[in-house]
Design an enzyme around this catalytic site. Structure first.
Site, PDB file in Angstrom:
ATOM      1  N   ASP A   1      35.061 -47.851   8.805  1.00 49.56           N
ATOM      2  CA  ASP A   1      35.978 -48.360   9.823  1.00 49.56           C
ATOM      3  C   ASP A   1      36.256 -47.368  10.940  1.00 49.56           C
ATOM      4  O   ASP A   1      35.978 -46.170  10.833  1.00 49.56           O
ATOM      5  CB  ASP A   1      37.326 -48.723   9.170  1.00 49.56           C
TER       6      ASP A   1
ATOM      7  N   LYS B   1      27.057 -36.908   6.246  1.00 47.30           N
ATOM      8  CA  LYS B   1      27.158 -36.450   7.639  1.00 47.30           C
ATOM      9  C   LYS B   1      27.581 -34.983   7.661  1.00 47.30           C
ATOM     10  O   LYS B   1      28.644 -34.635   7.161  1.00 47.30           O
ATOM     11  CB  LYS B   1      28.170 -37.324   8.395  1.00 47.30           C
TER      12      LYS B   1
ATOM     13  N   ARG C   1      34.860 -52.922   9.587  1.00 50.66           N
ATOM     14  CA  ARG C   1      34.390 -52.805   8.198  1.00 50.66           C
ATOM     15  C   ARG C   1      33.492 -53.990   7.829  1.00 50.66           C
ATOM     16  O   ARG C   1      32.604 -53.877   7.003  1.00 50.66           O
ATOM     17  CB  ARG C   1      35.574 -52.781   7.228  1.00 50.66           C
TER      18      ARG C   1
ATOM     19  N   ASP D   1      32.042 -36.423   4.951  1.00 54.34           N
ATOM     20  CA  ASP D   1      32.233 -35.842   6.285  1.00 54.34           C
ATOM     21  C   ASP D   1      32.577 -34.356   6.115  1.00 54.34           C
ATOM     22  O   ASP D   1      31.697 -33.511   6.051  1.00 54.34           O
ATOM     23  CB  ASP D   1      33.331 -36.639   6.997  1.00 54.34           C
TER      24      ASP D   1
ATOM     25  N   PHE E   1      30.063 -41.281  15.230  1.00 58.10           N
ATOM     26  CA  PHE E   1      31.107 -42.041  14.528  1.00 58.10           C
ATOM     27  C   PHE E   1      30.523 -43.368  14.101  1.00 58.10           C
ATOM     28  O   PHE E   1      30.227 -44.231  14.917  1.00 58.10           O
ATOM     29  CB  PHE E   1      32.332 -42.250  15.413  1.00 58.10           C
ATOM     30  N   VAL E   2      30.308 -43.510  12.792  1.00 56.22           N
ATOM     31  CA  VAL E   2      29.634 -44.704  12.295  1.00 56.22           C
ATOM     32  C   VAL E   2      30.622 -45.699  11.695  1.00 56.22           C
ATOM     33  O   VAL E   2      31.611 -45.313  11.066  1.00 56.22           O
ATOM     34  CB  VAL E   2      28.529 -44.359  11.261  1.00 56.22           C
TER      35      VAL E   2
ATOM     36  N   ASP F   1      31.204 -43.943   0.532  1.00 55.24           N
ATOM     37  CA  ASP F   1      30.477 -44.473   1.684  1.00 55.24           C
ATOM     38  C   ASP F   1      29.983 -43.328   2.568  1.00 55.24           C
ATOM     39  O   ASP F   1      28.846 -43.332   3.019  1.00 55.24           O
ATOM     40  CB  ASP F   1      31.349 -45.462   2.490  1.00 55.24           C
TER      41      ASP F   1
ATOM     42  N   GLY G   1      36.515 -47.661   1.961  1.00 51.94           N
ATOM     43  CA  GLY G   1      35.258 -47.835   2.689  1.00 51.94           C
ATOM     44  C   GLY G   1      34.053 -48.169   1.822  1.00 51.94           C
ATOM     45  O   GLY G   1      33.061 -48.714   2.301  1.00 51.94           O
TER      46      GLY G   1
HETATM   47  C1  PRP Z   1      36.716 -41.730   4.496  1.00 49.73           C
HETATM   48  C2  PRP Z   1      35.498 -41.963   3.612  1.00 49.73           C
HETATM   49  C3  PRP Z   1      35.601 -40.879   2.579  1.00 49.73           C
HETATM   50  C4  PRP Z   1      36.303 -39.756   3.325  1.00 49.73           C
HETATM   51  C5  PRP Z   1      35.309 -38.713   3.695  1.00 49.73           C
HETATM   52  O1  PRP Z   1      37.801 -42.341   3.876  1.00 49.73           O
HETATM   53  O2  PRP Z   1      35.499 -43.237   3.043  1.00 49.73           O
HETATM   54  O3  PRP Z   1      36.353 -41.277   1.464  1.00 49.73           O
HETATM   55  O4  PRP Z   1      36.880 -40.322   4.507  1.00 49.73           O
HETATM   56  O5  PRP Z   1      35.911 -37.739   4.473  1.00 49.73           O
HETATM   57  P1  PRP Z   1      35.878 -36.193   4.154  1.00 49.73           P
HETATM   58  O6  PRP Z   1      34.494 -35.849   3.648  1.00 49.73           O
HETATM   59  O7  PRP Z   1      36.152 -35.573   5.499  1.00 49.73           O
HETATM   60  O8  PRP Z   1      36.937 -35.879   3.169  1.00 49.73           O
HETATM   61  P2  PRP Z   1      39.165 -42.626   4.609  1.00 49.73           P
HETATM   62  O9  PRP Z   1      40.184 -41.608   4.184  1.00 49.73           O
HETATM   63  O10 PRP Z   1      38.928 -42.764   6.093  1.00 49.73           O
HETATM   64  O11 PRP Z   1      39.609 -44.011   3.973  1.00 49.73           O
HETATM   65  P3  PRP Z   1      38.817 -45.391   3.925  1.00 49.73           P
HETATM   66  O12 PRP Z   1      37.716 -45.229   2.909  1.00 49.73           O
HETATM   67  O13 PRP Z   1      39.853 -46.346   3.481  1.00 49.73           O
HETATM   68  O14 PRP Z   1      38.278 -45.683   5.300  1.00 49.73           O
END
Ligand code: PRP
Length: 183
Positions: A168, A140, A174, A112, A161-162, A109, A53
């Site tokens: 994504d 967030k 994306r 969460d 949900f952004v 990015d 991301g």
């Molecule tokens: C998303 C984002 C962070 C992670 C954050 O990645 O890019 O790396 O989740 O989440 P958390 O704080 O709950 O651990 P994802 O695993 O969705 O992969 P992506 O970056 O390929 O979308």
């Protein structure tokens, strides 16, 4: 190409609203780069992007920082061998650059639950990084499970949900230049 993608999105009747326009995002990224430039003057920090991301944010940020930097990437997954999230983070791609004795800035990015960044910080500290700071475009808070100290934060959000600018929803959206919230 873009119009084909937009048509596909419209045909699925998914609604989204712009939260931060591309201009707003770009302005904020430049400000964050300015903070990093000032803080690391005379140093050559390693910026480590968390795939996937982060790609657009990382590319824009790195090119706006006005001091020399090195870059590498890391990838984490919150899933085990099954399809249900276990809340466990495994590293599916490690950094290849030498981080021992180096100043490291992890670039994300979105933060969460905080589980991913906690795992990555632990990992890089175990590898002997001299310092380890966090730069996240979006912090967030709603689902936070583990505390994360974000040193450089683009935007704070409580929930929602952004998507867009690398973020994504099931691998879609994306490519958007704006950051949007799904309705
Ligand atoms: C998303 C984002 C962070 C992670 C954050 O990645 O890019 O790396 O989740 O989440 P958390 O704080 O709950 O651990 P994802 O695993 O969705 O992969 P992506 O970056 O390929 O979308």
């Amino acid at each position: 190409m873009l119009s084909i993608k937009l048509l596909k999105v419209e045909s699925r009747k998914l609604k989204r609203e712009i939260l931060f326009t591309s201009d707003t995002v770009q302005q904020r990224v430049r400000e964050m780069a300015g903070e990093i430039t000032a803080d690391y003057e005379g140093e050559e920090p390693i910026l480590i992007g968390v795939l996937n991301g982060v790609i657009f944010f990382f590319a824009d940020l790195v090119r706006s920082i006005a001091i020399p930097t090195k870059i590498d990437f890391i990838r984490a997954s919150s899933y085990g061998s099954g399809t249900v999230s276990k809340g466990e983070i495994s590293l599916t791609k490690d950094v290849e650059i030498q981080v021992e004795g180096e100043h490291v800035i992890i670039v994300e990015d979105i933060v969460d639950t905080g589980l991913t960044l906690n795992r990555i910080v632990d990992h890089l500290e175990e590898k002997g990084a001299k310092s380890c700071r966090i730069c996240a475009l979006i912090d967030k808070s709603e689902r936070r499970k583990k505390e994360v100290s974000v040193d450089y934060c683009g935007f704070k959000l409580e929930g929602g949900f952004v998507v867009g600018y690398g973020l994504d929803y099931g691998e879609r959206y994306r490519y958007l230049s704006d950051i949007c919230v799904l309705k």
